[in-house]
Enzyme design. Structure first.
Site, PDB file in Angstrom:
ATOM      1  N   GLU A  41       0.864  -1.088   0.044  1.00 13.76           N
ATOM      2  CA  GLU A  41       0.010  -0.055  -0.082  1.00 13.76           C
ATOM      3  C   GLU A  41       0.824   1.336  -0.162  1.00 13.76           C
ATOM      4  OE1 GLU A  41      -1.825  -2.863   3.147  1.00 13.76           O
ATOM      5  OE2 GLU A  41       0.036  -2.717   2.129  1.00 13.76           O
ATOM      6  N   CYS A  95      -2.379  -2.910   7.224  1.00 14.13           N
ATOM      7  CA  CYS A  95      -2.154  -2.778   8.623  1.00 14.13           C
ATOM      8  C   CYS A  95      -2.583  -1.289   9.223  1.00 14.13           C
ATOM      9  CB  CYS A  95      -0.593  -3.059   8.918  1.00 14.13           C
ATOM     10  SG  CYS A  95       0.338  -1.830   8.313  1.00 14.13           S
ATOM     11  N   CYS A 128      -0.280   1.518   7.661  1.00 10.23           N
ATOM     12  CA  CYS A 128      -0.710   1.579   6.262  1.00 10.23           C
ATOM     13  C   CYS A 128      -2.175   2.298   6.246  1.00 10.23           C
ATOM     14  CB  CYS A 128      -0.713   0.611   5.469  1.00 10.23           C
ATOM     15  SG  CYS A 128       0.839  -0.233   5.016  1.00 10.23           S
TER      16      CYS A 128
END
Length: 324
Positions: A257, A282, A285
Site C-alpha cells: 500500500e 495494517c 498503512c
C-alpha cells in the site's frame, strides 16, 4: 454462453451436461465429426436435447451459430477431440467457458463397471488405468493441456447425483460473471498479479490504486530501491523468521500500500479513489491511506486488526470491505 466440458473417462461429464440442460436450459451442441472426444462415448450417448439443431459439420459453423445466438445457453461435450488450434478458437471467444471434470480412479473404475453390459467385453483394472492415462497424457492427442486451460475444475468424488448437483449449484456455472470478471474481481486479480513481484520473505502482498475504474498505480512489498532485496538478505527481520507483530520497527520492507501511494502521490490519487489489496492493510498503512483521501478499501485476506484500527476505518473510510 457456451460451456465446453472435458475430463477423464467416467468422471461424470455427461451428467454435468444433463444437469445444465435440465436445470438451467442449456442446449447440447456437437460436431458431426466428433466421435466421443475425451476417450469415451459421452457426446455419442447424449440424445436429442432441446432448441434447434444440435450437430454441426465444423467448429466454425458451431461457433458461428453460438455467436449469432450468444444470449442463449449451450453446452458441448467431446472437447478432447478438437485440434489445439481449433480449441484456441474456442478459448478466444468471450462467451466460452471451459470446464474440466475429474474423479478418483477407483470411483471412475466403479462407474465403468456399472456402465458396461454383461454381454460386453470388460477390461481389467490395469487396462482401464492405462487407457485413461493414454487419454490424459498422450503427446499427440492427450487432454492434459485442456485440463490446464480450464477456467473451472470440478472434482466429482462420489456416485451420488444429489451430491454432484449440490456441487454444481454451488459453482453457479450459469452465472455470466464467470465469463467476464466484475470490476472488483478484475482489480483484485491485478493486485494478486502485483504481489508476484514481491521480494518480502514474510509474505507476498500486492496493491492497486484505482479512480474512475482506471488504474492510477500499483505496488508490492519489499525493500526500497537501491537496497538489497529482502529475499536476498536485505531485511534481517524478515529473514530471521520473527513472529508476527515483533520487531516491526527494524523491518526494512515497504508495504504494498505504501509503495502504491508513494508512486501515485496525493495529486494523482485525487478524490474518490479505491485501494485494492490482497491483504487487509495494517494500522500504519491505514493511517497513510486516510491521509491520502482514499474513499474505499477492498481486500481479500484478513489480517490482525485491533480496536484502534477498527475505529479508524469506521470513522474515515466511505467503504471498507472484505472481498471474497
Amino acid at each position: 454462453m457456451l460451456i465446453g466440458i472435458c475430463g477423464r473417462r467416467c468422471a461424470g461429464k455427461t451428467e454435468v451436461a444433463k444437469y445444465l440442460e435440465t436445470k438451467h436450459a442449456f442446449t447440447l451442441l456437437r460436431m458431426a465429426a466428433t466421435s466421443g472426444g475425451d476417450g469415451d462415448s459421452s457426446s455419442r450417448n447424449c440424445t436429442s436435447w432441446t432448441d434447434g439443431e444440435k450437430s454441426y459439420p465444423s467448429s466454425k459453423s458451431l461457433l458461428d451459430h453460438v455467436t449469432q445466438h450468444w444470449s442463449k445457453r449451450f453446452v458441448m461435450l467431446g472437447m478432447g477431440s478438437l485440434e489445439p488450434k481449433v480449441m484456441d478458437n474456442f478459448l478466444r471467444r468471450p462467451f466460452f467457458l471451459l470446464l474440466s471434470v475429474d474423479a478418483p480412479t477407483l470411483v471412475r473404475w466403479q462407474r465403468y463397471q456399472n456402465r458396461i453390459d454383461s454381454s460386453s467385453q470388460k477390461r481389467t483394472f490395469e487396462s482401464f488405468v492405462q487407457e485413461c492415462d493414454t487419454n490424459m497424457y498422450h503427446p499427440d492427442h492427450g487432454i492434459a493441456h485442456l485440463v490446464q486451460k480450464s477456467t473451472v475444475h470440478l472434482l466429482n468424488t462420489t456416485n451420488s447425483l444429489v451430491s454432484l448437483h449440490q456441487n454444481l449449484d454451488a459453482l453457479k456455472l450459469e452465472d455470466e460473471s464467470r465469463l467476464r470478471p466484475s470490476w472488483d474481481a478484475y482489480f483484485m486479480q491485478l493486485a494478486s498479479l502485483a504481489a508476484r513481484r514481491s521480494n518480502c520473505m514474510k509474505r507476498r502482498v500486492g496493491c492497486v490504486l484505482v479512480r474512475g475504474k482506471r488504474v492510477i498505480a500499483t505496488g508490492y512489498n519489499g525493500t526500497p530501491r537501491n537496497l538489497v532485496n529482502c529475499n536476498q538478505g536485505g531485511c534481517k527481520r524478515c529473514n530471521s523468521g520473527t513472529s508476527r507483530g515483533v520487531g516491526l520497527t527494524t523491518c526494512l520492507c515497504i508495504h504494498a500500500e505504501e509503495n502504491a501511494l508513494l508512486e501515485a502521490g496525493r495529486e494523482r490519487v485525487g478524490d474518490g479513489a479505491t485501494l485494492y489489496c490482497d491483504m487487509c492493510p495494517c494500522l500504519t498503512c491505514s493511517i497513510k491511506i486516510v491521509q491520502m483521501g482514499i474513499a474505499e478499501v477492498v481486500y481479500s485476506h484478513e489480517y490482525s486488526m485491533d480496536v484502534e484500527f477498527l475505529r479508524l476505518v469506521e470513522s474515515n473510510f466511505g467503504s471498507f470491505a472484505l472481498y471474497v
